[in-house]
Design an enzyme around this catalytic site. Structure first.
Site, PDB file in Angstrom:
ATOM      1  CD  GLU A 195      64.760  87.954  25.906  1.00  0.00           C
ATOM      2  OE1 GLU A 195      63.658  87.639  24.562  1.00  0.00           O
ATOM      3  OE2 GLU A 195      64.819  86.669  25.674  1.00  0.00           O
TER       4      GLU A 195
ATOM      5  CG  ASP B 263      62.017  84.771  27.141  1.00  0.00           C
ATOM      6  OD1 ASP B 263      62.083  85.685  28.108  1.00  0.00           O
ATOM      7  OD2 ASP B 263      61.094  85.029  26.268  1.00  0.00           O
TER       8      ASP B 263
ATOM      9  CE1 TYR C 173      59.930  81.037  26.241  1.00  0.00           C
ATOM     10  CE2 TYR C 173      60.803  79.568  24.670  1.00  0.00           C
ATOM     11  CZ  TYR C 173      61.534  80.754  25.436  1.00  0.00           C
ATOM     12  OH  TYR C 173      62.226  81.094  24.124  1.00  0.00           O
TER      13      TYR C 173
END
Length: 698
Positions: A9, A105, A302
């Site tokens: 990303e 992601d 995350y």
């Protein structure tokens, strides 16, 4: 030799992938190794095209042209990101690339970012999905070893696509419908509008709040103070105080209980954003941005998660992390650590990602080199891990009841027995939080010893105190996030997996969009609706402001991720809503449509159609919507003289132009006029003219 292409990303994430894949050769826009190529997007490289790119007629906002319902959705690459897209397209179609790896992601937005690039590049090669919750090297290597086919994540991808298309359809059609009906720009959003409605409703309650007085009577023997219930009538309170003054009171009940409070859960994104706002004043966006950077720096897991638990297979990892937290939190000692790891484990409540945790790499690297704000956020995450796995907070609660002149008076005391998880929390607040939130400034109170049931207190002093009911508090980032998270819950049954307004990943963006659009403003920590925001809410129908309906859509997107409903079902409802918006707009009375129209001064007559000309912010325009005539205040003629067209000039120009109009004018700045604005001297004074060239004979 065949290769696979990994698409991350962001460039920083791509570099971490490349390191673990031994792709060290730097090229323009990518890194290459013997068996793989690693490249990157720059966030969203492509967005859905604007309506006018489907049909030029949409350049003009006309209600009769609605609805706009693309049959085939067009994607457009952002101008500033075209170079990187071209790199990706070339790599995706390289002959030696056998398959692609979606390394964006691991969430709904990551699926959307990759899918748009994949579609726009016209690629048809097979795709594998890298799905990880940490950027640590071990997690990356394990992730590449356990990749699944993209079809395993197809439902998440479709939910992402449907969410984006739903927002486009409602935003484009709703905004154009209400703007053309009310002759004022009114922006409609699937999630933005109900969020703004919550702000407006709260502000209305505050402004229309009528405070009411109530009274209490307090008795004391010099050591113990007991208080009556609320008394609505002041005369009754005065009478009770006078009756009790210097009289006897009897202790009718003393109740002592051992109680406990359980540790908090680990952080998901929303709960972390809320507490970062309470303790440090960070906006939700700032917290998310810093968390994303910490994630890419391999210091936290995350961030865009909605879970506050971890899975059973992480037990040993979590226990090891807890044991090392004093390394990152110098105000803690090892004796304050708990071992209730089981409390944070719940496989059923972890879907895509587990709760936010510090990483092992954070322990090894330390956090001393971080900026002050990032260090605050890291310590907040770390102390929550210690609290969540800590022992219960235990305290003794004593309730005492006293009767005097036939009325009951009470007092309550709390005395800590075991600090448990609160020891870590208090140490963190004392060391890291300068201004304590109001709700956390209360101190523990104790009932003095030596009192027993049946004991007489004599004489007692009595005092009446006056209190007032309080209005609701304005929203701040913390309370607004909480309201968005629980919006619509009361309208669902207990079995519904509630999602509220937006998702943890999008709520910060919604708040920022309201502020940047001018519909909400920040006043210190408060977020309040602007005048324009309240005007917008006032004209919106209830169904567009409904938190329950929008929350139900979020729930349906979650069901789509799980394969329980199809994209066709969901988009069918969205299309029906667009039809409903237009149908309701058609019924708006003419008087209501003019609610934003103010009495306007007529500047002159339009030289093209003869209608009145009014002054706008940027130009002087014809009042007839079908007419394109306009005089722009900033133009190339006056710009060279560092002047702008003012009202006096416009009046003079229109007065002269109406007698010999030959040209065509446009409301759009970028269309060249057939008439010129000239500056000449008449009688030694400057005069402005419109000069219309004669039409050429055919």
């Amino acid at each position: 030799m065949s290769k696979f292409l990994v698409i991350a990303e962001k460039p920083s994430v791509a570099q971490s992938y490349a390191k673990n894949l031994s792709a060290y050769k730097k090229e323009d826009g990518y890194l290459e190794g013997e068996s793989c190529i690693v490249s990157w997007c720059l966030g969203h490289l492509a967005e859905y095209a604007q309506p006018e790119e489907y049909d030029p007629k949409y350049e003009k906002w006309q209600f009769d042209d609605l609805p706009i319902l693309p049959q085939v959705w067009k994607l457009k690459v952002s101008r500033d990101k075209k170079k990187q897209f071209d790199v990706l397209k070339s790599l995706m179609n390289r002959a030696d690339v056998d398959y692609l790896v979606n390394g964006c992601d691991a969430g709904r937005e990551g699926e959307l970012i990759f899918q748009r690039v994949y579609d726009l590049a016209g690629c048809r090669k097979p795709v594998k999905r890298l799905w990880i919750s940490s950027m640590e090297d071990t997690a990356i290597r394990t992730g590449f070893q356990t990749m699944k086919g993209a079809e395993e994540y197809r439902n998440i991808c479709m939910a992402a696509v449907c969410r984006a298309q739903a927002d486009w359809l409602i935003g484009m059609n709703g905004t154009r419908a209400y703007t053309t009906c009310y002759f004022k720009r009114l922006v409609v959003g699937r999630v933005q509008t109900p969020t703004l409605a919550m702000l407006a409703e709260r502000q209305d309650k505050i402004e229309h709040f009528q405070k009411e007085a109530f009274y209490k009577v307090a008795l004391t023997d010099g050591r113990l103070t007991v208080v009556s219930e609320n008394i609505a009538n002041e005369e009754a309170a005065d009478l009770l105080a006078s009756l009790c003054m210097d009289s006897e009171a009897v202790i009718t009940q003393i109740k002592r209980e051992q109680k406990k409070a359980f540790p908090p859960k680990l952080y998901d994104l929303t709960s972390l954003q809320r507490e970062a706002n309470r303790y440090f004043g960070y906006t939700a966006k700032k917290t998310l941005d810093m968390l994303q950077e910490l994630y890419e720096e391999k210091l936290v897991t995350y961030p865009r998660t909605d879970s506050q638990f971890v899975t059973e297979d992480m037990r040993d990892t979590v226990e090891e992390l807890v044991g090392k937290m004093p390394v990152l939190l110098p105000f803690l000692d090892y004796g304050q650590l708990g071992h209730n790891i089981t409390r944070v484990i719940n496989n059923a409540k972890v879907s895509d990602h587990h709760a936010i945790l510090p990483t092992k790499e954070a322990v090894e690297k330390g956090i001393s080199d971080l900026t002050a704000d990032k260090k605050n956020l890291m310590m907040l995450v770390c102390q929550q891990l210690v609290q969540a796995t800590g022992e219960e907070y235990q305290y003794e609660q004593t309730d005492i009841m006293v009767k005097c002149q036939g009325h009951d008076f009470t007092a309550r005391g709390k005395v800590p027995v075991q600090m448990g998880f609160k020891a870590a929390g208090n140490a963190f607040k004392n060391q890291c939080v300068k201004a304590k939130p109001e709700e956390e400034t209360e101190k523990e109170t104790s009932i003095p010893y030596g009192y027993e049931e049946g004991m007489t207190l004599s004489p007692v002093k009595a005092e009446k105190t006056v209190h007032f009911t309080s209005p609701p508090k304005p929203f701040n980032e913390d309370t607004l996030l909480a309201a968005m998270e629980t919006a619509g819950n009361k309208d669902f049954d207990s079995e519904t997996e509630k999602k509220g307004l937006g998702t943890p990943a999008t709520r910060a963006g919604i708040i920022e969009k309201l502020v940047s659009s001018g519909y909400a403003v920040r006043k210190g920590k408060q977020i309040v609706p602007s005048t324009e925001g309240r005007e917008l809410v006032n004209v919106m129908p209830a169904y567009l402001k409904s938190a329950a309906m929008t929350a139900e859509w979020e729930n349906q997107l979650l069901m789509m991720e799980k394969g329980q409903i199809t994209d066709t079902q969901f988009m069918g409802e969205i299309t029906s809503l667009v039809g409903k918006i237009l149908s309701v707009c058609r019924e708006i009375p003419e008087t209501e449509r003019r609610r934003f129209q103010k009495a306007r001064e007529v500047i002159g007559k339009c030289p093209v159609c003869g209608s009145d000309v009014y002054e706008g912010k940027q130009n002087f325009y014809c009042s007839k919507r079908q007419c394109d005539f306009a005089l722009w205040k900033e133009n190339r003629f006056l710009g060279s003289m560092e002047k702008t067209l003012d009202k006096k000039m416009a009046v003079e120009l229109l007065d002269k132009a109406c007698t010999h109009v030959r040209g065509l004018y446009s409301r759009k700045k970028d269309i060249k006029f057939d008439a010129d604005l000239l500056l000449t001297l008449e009688d030694g004074k400057p005069r402005f003219h419109l000069e219309f060239p004669k039409k050429k004979k055919k």
